[in-house]
Design an enzyme around this catalytic site. Structure first.
Site, PDB file in Angstrom:
ATOM      1  N   GLY A  24      31.589  28.153  41.973  1.00 53.57           N
ATOM      2  CA  GLY A  24      31.008  28.230  40.622  1.00 53.57           C
ATOM      3  C   GLY A  24      31.248  29.578  39.968  1.00 53.57           C
ATOM      4  CB  ILE A  30      29.193  32.977  48.780  1.00 56.64           C
ATOM      5  CG1 ILE A  30      28.912  32.568  50.222  1.00 56.64           C
ATOM      6  CG2 ILE A  30      30.504  33.745  48.661  1.00 56.64           C
ATOM      7  CD1 ILE A  30      29.869  31.530  50.781  1.00 56.64           C
ATOM      8  CB  VAL A  83      35.371  38.071  41.784  1.00 59.32           C
ATOM      9  CG1 VAL A  83      36.019  39.291  41.174  1.00 59.32           C
ATOM     10  CG2 VAL A  83      35.930  37.876  43.187  1.00 59.32           C
ATOM     11  CE  LYS A  88      43.858  42.767  26.795  1.00 58.54           C
ATOM     12  NZ  LYS A  88      44.070  42.097  28.092  1.00 58.54           N
ATOM     13  N   PRO A 135      50.655  45.505  22.733  1.00 58.06           N
ATOM     14  CG  PRO A 135      51.560  45.682  20.570  1.00 58.06           C
ATOM     15  CD  PRO A 135      51.831  46.018  22.028  1.00 58.06           C
ATOM     16  CB  VAL A 176      31.362  23.799  51.415  1.00 64.56           C
ATOM     17  CG1 VAL A 176      32.331  22.980  52.269  1.00 64.56           C
ATOM     18  CG2 VAL A 176      31.142  23.144  50.063  1.00 64.56           C
ATOM     19  CB  ILE A 203      40.783  34.543  32.839  1.00 62.93           C
ATOM     20  CG1 ILE A 203      39.570  35.023  33.651  1.00 62.93           C
ATOM     21  CG2 ILE A 203      40.372  33.482  31.833  1.00 62.93           C
ATOM     22  CD1 ILE A 203      38.593  35.887  32.904  1.00 62.93           C
TER      23      ILE A 203
END
Ligand code: FAD
Length: 523
Positions: free
Chosen positions: A14, A43, A46, A79, A97, A203, A367
């Protein structure tokens, strides 16, 4: 193996990967697909993925989310670029850029710049965005309109294309910074509202059938959970794909040695400090420090190679870099697994996110990999026969993206003028992928173009390579010999047009802080 159309997906994990996948699949397939997401309550995630690629807007558009819907909830900002500080030499900076390179008479503006650039700043001479970054501007006016009208109209951008289909059509001028934990929370609400079943549990075991396909997972408190397709979003652990199915991991460590990071989340008064519209990557003795401005805090961290720097040294360097505001903030030390799984889809298990692969945070591609993988999964979604060609198509698209980005990142280090410590000296002698060595030789006499960069889609157009080559400065480049014979009048006019446009925008656009204070309805 099942013989019906797979319509039951179980996602384990998740973090950003798990919730992006759950929300996208639900939007793509609605109630025709059942989605269950299992995440451990113990757990952690990140949670430092905070800067993105400009293509990420297609993800939010696909979910029918407007910026006003999600940005305030995630303390998000714009950004426009990555600012590289001290990579060429101390005190030097340049921007990479989100802006396509203009051309005149068939030659890119960087080629003209090498021949006869007006100043010593290629980024400000060739891109409008560099001046906006220096001036801290928002890419939108306070009424919401975008700095360049044509992006709003999207006249040339048909809806429903994947990222790879969009590339080369236009370059949207910005990406986002956001608080990863808040985005995961936001997407949890989005997904569960649309029927995703959310189970908080660990799990403990992954059971395989006699063909090596996953038959079910065993959880601590909810017993056995089964599905047709399992998506491994368990991060660096790779609980399903690597551990249970035994898919080997191909390390990139030989060419990208950074394997560790230490991160801080530092609250700051943005009203007095302002919000720079870029991610900053500042070169350090054994790596680099990222600074990501959010609304209300910065995310910052030192990415380093532990062969050259201890965690204690890294934390000390980072705290000195940030200053007294970080004194009471707890540091988060992270070990990074750099490379990719040999295949990201095996049998009925697809890994998305860090379990599939990760380069390092330079250029913020984590991502982007997730978004790309989800699009490819929908495109290659299996039918009742689980045709192996769909899996093969998915696997090559996903591995090409990571291999391409690896080359691009290696170029940053190989090209960096910085050469003052053993870490930076070794970046000049370390082995690099053979194909990149050949390409660099070519780029020295013919700047990157679509014919001579990494040949498969990996999210980085040729202009990105030009920006890094010119900005990092160690690789000697020359203009095309033809430009010695050409009339540069039109190119000089274009340099002047870029300067005028940049000045106009700097004079008329609000600062990032003003823009987001208005969006957050602050006084
Ligand atoms: P994680 O966040 O690790 O989530 C794993 C999930 O799996 C958790 O929910 C955990 O509870 C669950 N889990 C694990 N084992 C089990 C189990 N046995 N049972 C149940 N659940 C389990 N990307 C960017 O795009 N931009 C950036 O600026 C950026 N910066 C980064 C900086 C650093 C230092 C690092 C390391 C990464 C960065 N990334 C960045 C990458 C980005 O953070 C990740 O791509 C993103 O967070 C996705 O992580 P994930 O969801 O795959 O894994």
């Amino acid at each position: 193996m099942n013989t019906k159309n797979p319509d039951k997906v179980v996602i384990v994990g998740g973090g950003t990967a798990g919730w992006m996948t759950a929300s996208y699949l639900k939007k793509a397939f609605g109630d025709r697909l059942s989605v269950t997401l299992v995440e451990s309550g113990k757990i952690g995630t990140v949670g430092v993925g905070e800067a993105t690629f400009s293509d990420i807007r297609h993800f939010f558009e696909f979910l029918d989310l407007k910026e006003e819907d999600w940005m305030p909830a995630c303390n998000a900002t714009y950004k426009l670029a990555v600012r590289f500080q001290d990579w060429q030499r101390p005190g030097h900076h340049f921007y990479h850029p989100f802006e396509q390179m203009r051309s005149v008479d068939g030659f890119s503006m960087t080629d003209w710049w090498l021949q006869d650039g007006p100043t010593d700043r290629f980024d400000r001479d060739c891109f409008v965005m560099a001046s906006l970054c220096d001036a801290g501007r928002s890419p939108r006016y306070l009424n919401g309109s975008l700095l360049r009208q044509e992006f709003d109209e999207r006249a040339e951008e048909p809806a429903g294309l994947t990222m790879s289909e969009h590339q080369g059509r236009t370059q949207f001028p910005y990406a986002y910074h956001f608080e990863a934990a808040l985005l995961a929370k936001f997407l949890t609400g989005y997904s569960t509202d649309r029927g995703v079943q959310h189970i908080i549990d660990e799990v403990q075991e992954v059971k395989l059938d006699e063909h090596g396909w996953i038959s079910h997972i065993v959880t601590k408190g909810h017993g056995d959970i089964s599905g047709d397709l399992y998506i491994d979003c368990t991060g660096f652990r790779g609980v399903l794909l690597n551990q249970a199915l035994g898919v080997p991991f191909i390390s990139y460590q030989g060419t990208l040695p950074n394997d560790s990071a230490v991160a801080l989340q530092v609250p700051l008064d943005m009203k007095t400090r302002g919000i720079p519209p870029y991610t900053q990557a500042t070169a350090q003795e054994a790596g680099w420090i990222w600074t990501i401005p959010l609304f209300g805090r910065i995310g910052t961290g030192y990415v380093y190679a532990k062969d050259y720097c201890s965690p204690e040294e890294a934390e000390r360097t980072l705290r000195e870099f940030v200053g007294p505001e970080a004194a009471d903030v707890e540091a988060n030390h992270i070990r990074m697994r750099i490379g990719r799984s040999e295949q990201s889809w095996k049998n009925n298990c697809v890994a998305i996110g860090l379990s599939s692969g990760f380069v390092e945070p330079l250029e913020s591609t984590g991502i982007f990999f997730i978004h790309h993988a989800i699009e490819q999964l929908v495109k290659h979604f299996p039918g009742a026969d689980w045709h192996p060609q769909l899996r093969a198509g998915y696997n090559s698209a996903v591995s090409n993206v990571m291999d391409g980005v690896r080359e691009f990142l290696v170029l940053h280090y190989k090209g960096a003028g910085r050469n003052d410590t053993q870490y930076w000296k070794d970046t000049k002698t370390r082995a690099i992928p053979d194909a990149l060595a050949d390409r660099i030789e070519r780029w020295q006499v013919q700047l990157p173009d679509s014919e001579n960069v990494f040949p498969y889609y990996h999210g980085l157009p040729p202009y990105s390579y030009m920006a890094i080559l010119l900005g990092t400065g160690a690789i000697e480049l020359r203009p095309s010999p033809a430009l010695g014979l050409a009339d540069s009048t039109a190119a000089q006019k274009e340099f002047a047009a870029i300067r005028d446009k940049a000045q106009f925008l700097v004079d008329t656009l609000p600062s990032q802080y003003e823009y987001f204070a208005a969006m957050q309805k602050l006084p």
